[in-house]
Design a protein around this motif. Structure first.
Motif, short mmCIF file in Angstrom:
data_model
loop_
_atom_site.label_atom_id
_atom_site.label_comp_id
_atom_site.label_asym_id
_atom_site.label_seq_id
_atom_site.Cartn_x
_atom_site.Cartn_y
_atom_site.Cartn_z
N ASP A 1 -6.36 -4.83 6.25
CA ASP A 1 -6.71 -5.41 5.17
C ASP A 1 -8.15 -5.14 4.88
O ASP A 1 -9.18 -4.94 5.54
CB ASP A 1 -6.86 -7.06 5.52
CG ASP A 1 -7.35 -7.74 4.14
OD1 ASP A 1 -6.90 -7.24 3.10
OD2 ASP A 1 -7.72 -8.86 4.48
N ASP A 2 -8.23 -4.55 3.50
CA ASP A 2 -9.51 -3.67 3.01
C ASP A 2 -9.95 -2.83 4.10
O ASP A 2 -11.24 -2.50 4.16
CB ASP A 2 -10.60 -4.93 2.94
CG ASP A 2 -11.67 -4.43 2.02
OD1 ASP A 2 -11.42 -3.15 1.20
OD2 ASP A 2 -12.54 -5.13 1.97
N TRP B 1 -10.24 0.42 3.96
CA TRP B 1 -11.48 1.68 3.57
C TRP B 1 -12.40 1.12 2.92
O TRP B 1 -13.10 1.91 2.48
CB TRP B 1 -10.27 2.49 2.66
CG TRP B 1 -9.53 3.16 3.17
CD1 TRP B 1 -8.02 3.08 3.25
CD2 TRP B 1 -9.64 4.14 4.30
NE1 TRP B 1 -7.41 3.83 4.31
CE2 TRP B 1 -8.45 4.57 4.89
CE3 TRP B 1 -10.71 4.86 4.89
CZ2 TRP B 1 -8.29 5.52 6.05
CZ3 TRP B 1 -10.45 5.98 5.71
CH2 TRP B 1 -9.16 6.47 6.10
N GLY B 2 -12.84 -0.32 3.12
CA GLY B 2 -13.98 -0.97 2.71
C GLY B 2 -15.07 -0.85 3.83
O GLY B 2 -16.04 -1.43 3.83
N TYR C 1 -4.15 2.71 -9.41
CA TYR C 1 -3.73 3.46 -8.35
C TYR C 1 -2.93 4.55 -8.97
O TYR C 1 -1.92 5.17 -8.49
CB TYR C 1 -2.72 2.77 -7.41
CG TYR C 1 -3.46 1.78 -6.61
CD1 TYR C 1 -3.92 1.68 -5.52
CD2 TYR C 1 -3.78 0.26 -7.49
CE1 TYR C 1 -4.80 0.97 -4.91
CE2 TYR C 1 -4.31 -0.56 -6.79
CZ TYR C 1 -4.89 -0.46 -5.52
OH TYR C 1 -5.48 -1.27 -4.61
N THR D 1 -2.73 6.67 -2.83
CA THR D 1 -3.62 6.57 -1.89
C THR D 1 -3.26 7.54 -0.89
O THR D 1 -3.22 6.99 0.19
CB THR D 1 -4.03 5.25 -1.31
OG1 THR D 1 -2.36 4.64 -1.06
CG2 THR D 1 -4.43 4.15 -2.58
N ARG E 1 -2.55 -1.37 -2.00
CA ARG E 1 -3.63 -2.25 -2.60
C ARG E 1 -4.13 -3.10 -1.43
O ARG E 1 -5.24 -3.75 -1.70
CB ARG E 1 -2.82 -3.19 -3.43
CG ARG E 1 -2.31 -2.53 -4.86
CD ARG E 1 -1.49 -3.42 -5.61
NE ARG E 1 -1.01 -2.56 -6.87
CZ ARG E 1 -1.65 -2.48 -7.82
NH1 ARG E 1 -2.92 -3.03 -7.97
NH2 ARG E 1 -1.22 -1.85 -9.00
N HIS E 2 -3.44 -3.27 -0.14
CA HIS E 2 -3.86 -3.92 1.04
C HIS E 2 -5.02 -3.46 1.60
O HIS E 2 -6.28 -3.74 2.13
CB HIS E 2 -2.78 -4.06 1.79
CG HIS E 2 -2.96 -5.09 3.13
ND1 HIS E 2 -3.09 -6.44 2.95
CD2 HIS E 2 -3.37 -4.77 4.28
CE1 HIS E 2 -3.47 -7.00 4.07
NE2 HIS E 2 -3.47 -5.98 4.98
N VAL F 1 -7.05 -0.52 0.33
CA VAL F 1 -7.92 0.03 -0.89
C VAL F 1 -7.92 -1.00 -1.77
O VAL F 1 -7.15 -1.20 -2.65
CB VAL F 1 -7.62 1.32 -1.42
CG1 VAL F 1 -8.67 1.66 -2.29
CG2 VAL F 1 -7.42 2.22 0.01
N LYS F 2 -9.31 -1.71 -1.90
CA LYS F 2 -9.15 -2.71 -2.90
C LYS F 2 -9.81 -2.20 -4.18
O LYS F 2 -10.95 -2.24 -4.46
CB LYS F 2 -10.26 -3.74 -2.58
CG LYS F 2 -9.82 -4.51 -1.05
CD LYS F 2 -8.50 -5.15 -1.16
CE LYS F 2 -8.02 -5.90 -0.03
NZ LYS F 2 -6.80 -6.57 0.01
N LEU F 3 -8.75 -1.55 -4.90
CA LEU F 3 -9.13 -0.87 -6.07
C LEU F 3 -8.18 -1.52 -7.25
O LEU F 3 -7.31 -2.04 -7.05
CB LEU F 3 -9.12 0.44 -6.36
CG LEU F 3 -9.77 1.22 -5.22
CD1 LEU F 3 -9.39 2.93 -5.19
CD2 LEU F 3 -11.27 1.31 -5.60
N GLU F 4 -8.62 -1.25 -8.42
CA GLU F 4 -7.78 -1.96 -9.69
C GLU F 4 -6.74 -1.08 -9.98
O GLU F 4 -5.72 -1.48 -10.75
CB GLU F 4 -8.75 -2.19 -10.72
CG GLU F 4 -9.55 -3.38 -10.55
CD GLU F 4 -8.96 -4.58 -10.24
OE1 GLU F 4 -8.08 -5.08 -11.04
OE2 GLU F 4 -9.62 -5.52 -9.14
#
Length: 596
Positions: free
Chosen positions: A361-362, A364-365, A324, A328, A316-317, A319-322
């Motif tokens: 933090d994020d 993969w964004g 899972y 991942t 979750r840290h 990859v900011k997705l809702e």
């Protein structure tokens, strides 16, 4: 396989339970699965017994364990566990429990408060019928490891099909299978030093199920806590497949394609693709060393665990997705490969846990960082372009210190915890020592310790042609010793399962040494001792420092040289968890039994 190796006989549950109570049923974790049956499956088995329906035979292999004849379970692990857990009232049948007063072994355990009687009992006659139920048992006597492996490969017990990774691993020898098996178990939390574990300990090393009080919770496992591998995939060894990909990324260059066919080929299963052969993979692992690679993998996983401690899920840290549900895995694989390369190829260490966490933090964004999705193979060309970018970004949180210091202070918490999991105190191939000092006022060097350890090392090596032991220094043998060390050296003990780590740095500093000088001193003592040259050189090489958080431990791994050895012309063996000196005649008998 010769027919003379096999005998078939009927045995009742009462007789088999007696073997279980006396810890004479063992599980070889090199090829056996965990306990995986649900309560419903166990109840169905008891139902078959009550209805007097036939049960598939149990396959055992006769073995010697610590000088005692034991039986290694080749097939029937789930069934035997179901029988014994029912007989110990761990679950009920139609709301009723086995009457513990029915047979001597359960009554003795009840009287000793080792097990508890359920409220609503089956009748004495019903319980006795279950205890007397006859099961066909096949026993291989003096069977070779290769024949047992082949038998296991052909078995699909209980109608439960093996997963692809379970099929790859089943009974396989070699460096790849070894490091995948050991690393996976350590990360899950069910790692043990010995491959052979008594059946009585398997519930502590298996994944909990609804209605069953097992030792390991899926929710608490590294993979699930960090949303990397889905829970249902853990049950089918998806975590081992993940570790397999990590191992291949660590040792093969250029980075290999991650896909089921490539994984098969690495294990020697023929596929029509061009990829790293089993010979190439095992040679690459051997270049690093199975033990070294095992510890490297655990240290990177441990670093990630520490980085995220108190800060939630890594998945979750980064990859900011809702959701899972699928985990991942590929994102983690790429990050792991970069951390492994930074640590062990470039000799760098994190500036701080906060620094690593900030970069992740994020993660993969970020622009230019994307992971292929779907279940298809992840090609080497994609890795070739992606992995260097991942490493470049993570490098911001690392620096290059003194190389020797970085190697010495690598935190091996997960590795040490895996060594001390299971029934260690009863294991003839494990010895724990609190440290190098006698805890007097003031403390002084233990003048007898070196001789004791050399005798123990020889005793372990004399267990058989393939014996390998573990001597771990810095673990208190009892709470009073840990309390005394805390008083003298102001060291707060750290609990590891049922043991207390106390470390040794303060002791060797008190004796006037630092880590490196103590390391050299003991290696020289081993090499110039009264051991044979061959064994002394091998043993000295295994003596090394291991860190458990801030505590300095030392490990030594005596390994058989394929023949009996002596120390100062004297004969030593391990009987249970003790080292004993033998007469020449007794040792000759022991040698014939274990080395012929």
């Amino acid at each position: 396989m010769q027919s003379s190796e096999l005998s078939v006989q009927g045995q009742n549950l009462q007789t088999l339970y007696n073997l279980y109570v006396n810890k004479r049923l063992a599980v070889n974790r090199r090829y056996q699965r965990k306990l995986v049956w649900s309560v419903e499956e166990k109840v169905k088995l008891i139902d078959s017994v009550i209805d007097e329906l036939p049960i598939p035979l149990i396959l055992l292999a006769q073995r010697k364990r610590g000088g005692v004849e034991t039986y290694e379970i080749i097939d029937g692990l789930q069934r035997l566990d179901a029988f014994f857990s029912f007989m110990e009232n761990k679950f009920s049948y139609n709301g009723k429990y086995f009457d513990l007063d029915t047979i001597g072994d359960t009554k003795a355990r009840l009287d000793a408060s080792e097990i508890t009687q359920g409220e609503d009992k089956l009748s004495r006659s019903e319980s006795l019928a279950i205890a007397n139920y006859q099961i066909p048992v096949s026993i291989y006597r003096d069977a070779s490891a290769s024949s047992i492996d082949e038998v296991f490969r052909r078995i699909n017990s209980g109608g439960r099909r093996l997963s692809l990774q379970e099929i790859r691993q089943a009974g396989v020898l070699g460096s790849l299978a070894d490091v995948v098996r050991r690393s996976s178990a350590s990360i899950r939390g069910d790692g043990t030093f010995s491959e052979s574990v008594i059946l009585n300990a398997m519930d502590k090393l298996s994944i909990s199920r609804r209605g069953l009080d097992y030792g390991l919770s899926l929710e608490d496992m590294f993979w699930v806590r960090h949303d990397i591998v889905a829970q249902e995939d853990i049950r089918s060894s998806g975590d081992e497949e993940m570790v397999l990909d990590l191992v291949l990324d660590a040792v093969i260059r250029p980075w290999p394609t991650s896909g089921w066919q490539n994984r098969d080929v690495a294990y020697g299963i023929q596929r029509r693709i061009r990829t790293a052969s089993p010979e190439d993979v095992n040679a690459a692992i051997d270049k690093v060393g199975v033990e070294e690679l095992h510890q490297r993998i655990l240290s990177v996983v441990g670093l990630i665990n520490d980085v995220m401690s108190g800060h939630g899920s890594l998945g979750r840290h980064m990859v900011k997705l809702e959701t899972y549900e699928k985990g991942t895995q590929r994102q983690f694989q790429a990050v792991f490969a970069a951390l492994y390369s930074l640590t062990f190829e470039d000799g760098m260490v994190p500036k701080s846990h906060d620094a690593v966490r900030t970069v992740l933090d994020d993660f993969w964004g970020r622009k230019g960082l994307s992971i292929p999705t779907g279940g298809s193979s992840w090609g080497r060309e994609k890795k070739k372009s992606l992995y260097p970018s991942v490493k470049k970004n993570l490098k911001k949180a690392f620096y290059k210190p003194d190389l020797q210091r970085a190697a010495t202070q690598l935190n091996s918490r997960m590795y040490v915890e895996s060594l001390l999991q299971g029934p260690v105190t009863e294991e003839p191939l494990i010895e724990l020592k609190q440290g190098f000092c006698v805890l007097s006022s003031p403390p002084v060097e233990d003048a007898e310790l070196f001789e004791q350890i050399m005798q123990t090392a020889v005793g372990m090596a004399n267990q058989g042609k393939s014996a390998e032991g573990l001597i771990l220094i810095g673990i208190a043998d009892k709470p009073s010793a840990a309390n005394r060390i805390e008083q003298i050296f102001n060291v707060k003990p750290l609990a590891i399962h049922s043991h207390l780590a106390v470390g040794t740095l303060e002791q060797i500093n008190h004796l006037g040494y630092d880590i490196d000088s103590w390391w050299r001193r003991w290696q020289e003592k081993i090499q110039t001792s009264k051991l044979s040259k061959e064994f002394a050189n091998s043993l000295a090489h295994t003596f090394r420092p291991v860190y458990y958080d801030e505590l300095l431990l030392w490990e030594m791994k005596p390994k058989s040289v394929g023949k009996p050895i002596t120390y100062d012309g004297r004969f030593f063996v391990r009987i249970g968890s003790s080292t004993r000196e033998m007469t020449a005649d007794d040792f000759l008998s022991h040698m014939t039994l274990h080395f012929s």
